[in-house]
Design a protein around this motif. Structure first.
Motif, PDB file in Angstrom:
ATOM      1  N   ILE A  18      -6.997  -5.075   2.371  1.00 11.99           N
ATOM      2  CA  ILE A  18      -6.343  -3.741   2.590  1.00 11.99           C
ATOM      3  C   ILE A  18      -7.070  -2.712   1.618  1.00 11.99           C
ATOM      4  O   ILE A  18      -7.128  -1.268   2.072  1.00 11.99           O
ATOM      5  CB  ILE A  18      -4.829  -3.802   2.566  1.00 11.99           C
ATOM      6  CG1 ILE A  18      -4.533  -4.339   3.959  1.00 11.99           C
ATOM      7  CG2 ILE A  18      -4.133  -2.338   2.795  1.00 11.99           C
ATOM      8  CD1 ILE A  18      -3.127  -5.192   3.736  1.00 11.99           C
ATOM      9  N   THR A  19      -7.050  -3.035   0.224  1.00 17.31           N
ATOM     10  CA  THR A  19      -7.440  -2.167  -0.701  1.00 17.31           C
ATOM     11  C   THR A  19      -8.979  -1.801  -0.524  1.00 17.31           C
ATOM     12  O   THR A  19      -9.175  -0.593  -0.687  1.00 17.31           O
ATOM     13  CB  THR A  19      -7.220  -2.685  -2.160  1.00 17.31           C
ATOM     14  OG1 THR A  19      -5.780  -2.978  -2.159  1.00 17.31           O
ATOM     15  CG2 THR A  19      -7.541  -1.934  -3.249  1.00 17.31           C
ATOM     16  N   GLY A  20      -9.722  -2.561  -0.194  1.00 20.32           N
ATOM     17  CA  GLY A  20     -11.150  -2.469  -0.026  1.00 20.32           C
ATOM     18  C   GLY A  20     -11.320  -1.534   1.036  1.00 20.32           C
ATOM     19  O   GLY A  20     -12.080  -0.694   1.058  1.00 20.32           O
TER      20      GLY A  20
ATOM     21  N   GLY B  88     -10.272   4.798   4.008  1.00 19.76           N
ATOM     22  CA  GLY B  88      -9.322   5.752   4.006  1.00 19.76           C
ATOM     23  C   GLY B  88      -7.994   4.956   4.651  1.00 19.76           C
ATOM     24  O   GLY B  88      -7.904   3.835   4.678  1.00 19.76           O
ATOM     25  N   VAL B  89      -6.925   6.062   4.298  1.00 17.44           N
ATOM     26  CA  VAL B  89      -5.467   5.108   4.573  1.00 17.44           C
ATOM     27  C   VAL B  89      -5.256   4.888   5.975  1.00 17.44           C
ATOM     28  O   VAL B  89      -4.579   3.797   6.406  1.00 17.44           O
ATOM     29  CB  VAL B  89      -4.537   6.423   4.288  1.00 17.44           C
ATOM     30  CG1 VAL B  89      -4.313   7.471   5.272  1.00 17.44           C
ATOM     31  CG2 VAL B  89      -3.138   5.822   3.847  1.00 17.44           C
ATOM     32  N   GLU B  90      -5.831   5.578   7.027  1.00 21.85           N
ATOM     33  CA  GLU B  90      -5.432   5.261   8.528  1.00 21.85           C
ATOM     34  C   GLU B  90      -6.356   3.605   8.759  1.00 21.85           C
ATOM     35  O   GLU B  90      -5.373   2.860   9.271  1.00 21.85           O
ATOM     36  CB  GLU B  90      -6.120   6.081   9.473  1.00 21.85           C
ATOM     37  CG  GLU B  90      -5.590   7.493   9.476  1.00 21.85           C
ATOM     38  CD  GLU B  90      -6.289   8.086   8.338  1.00 21.85           C
ATOM     39  OE1 GLU B  90      -7.318   8.008   7.920  1.00 21.85           O
ATOM     40  OE2 GLU B  90      -5.394   9.494   8.073  1.00 21.85           O
ATOM     41  N   ALA B  91      -7.455   3.525   8.308  1.00 18.82           N
ATOM     42  CA  ALA B  91      -7.768   1.972   8.410  1.00 18.82           C
ATOM     43  C   ALA B  91      -7.325   0.914   7.801  1.00 18.82           C
ATOM     44  O   ALA B  91      -6.836  -0.007   8.197  1.00 18.82           O
ATOM     45  CB  ALA B  91      -9.325   1.956   8.025  1.00 18.82           C
ATOM     46  N   ALA B  92      -6.702   1.438   6.442  1.00 16.44           N
ATOM     47  CA  ALA B  92      -5.978   0.493   5.659  1.00 16.44           C
ATOM     48  C   ALA B  92      -4.630   0.145   6.273  1.00 16.44           C
ATOM     49  O   ALA B  92      -4.123  -1.121   6.430  1.00 16.44           O
ATOM     50  CB  ALA B  92      -5.677   1.014   4.260  1.00 16.44           C
TER      51      ALA B  92
END
Length: 130
Positions: free
Chosen positions: A65-67, A73-77
């Protein structure tokens, strides 16, 4: 598939495995999601063996998630985080609870930086609080 089923820890829990875990998200092609799901289940089953393996199960998800947050960006995470949470099921298994809280505590602490660059990631992880 070879990485997900490999016996050597540096392979099934290494950088390529992290890349495979990022494929759990629904927008990814089905064959990739299936391989990612196999790896996810394997890591969870290893979590039964010891508390260290259980923490590794959570740490791998948090690293993925961090990677993804850093790269996309935040949406993908957030999408990946939601995909992981769907695979957990309705409740966390007892042998995974303590490592879950230890891993989450470390990840939350890592989000607090002097430059405040990871505060959005903290919001993504807030959904992990159950």
């Amino acid at each position: 598939r070879t990485i997900a089923e490999h016996d050597h820890e540096k392979v099934y829990a290494g950088p390529l495995a992290l890349l495979i875990l990022t494929q759990c998200e629904r927008s990814r092609p089905r064959p990739l999601r299936e391989v990612a799901s196999i790896l996810f289940k394997r890591l969870r089953e290893h979590g039964r063996l010891s508390e260290d393996f259980a923490k590794q199960f959570w740490d791998m998800q948090l690293e993925a998630i961090t990677g993804l947050y850093i790269c996309s960006g935040v949406e993908a995470a957030n999408a990946l985080s939601n995909a992981f949470m769907r695979q957990w099921g309705p409740r966390i298994m007892p042998w995974l609870e303590r490592p879950y809280y230890r891993a989450l505590k470390g990840a939350v602490a890592d989000c607090v930086t002097a430059d405040k660059s990871k505060l959005d990631l903290l919001e993504v992880l807030s959904y992990w609080m159950r």
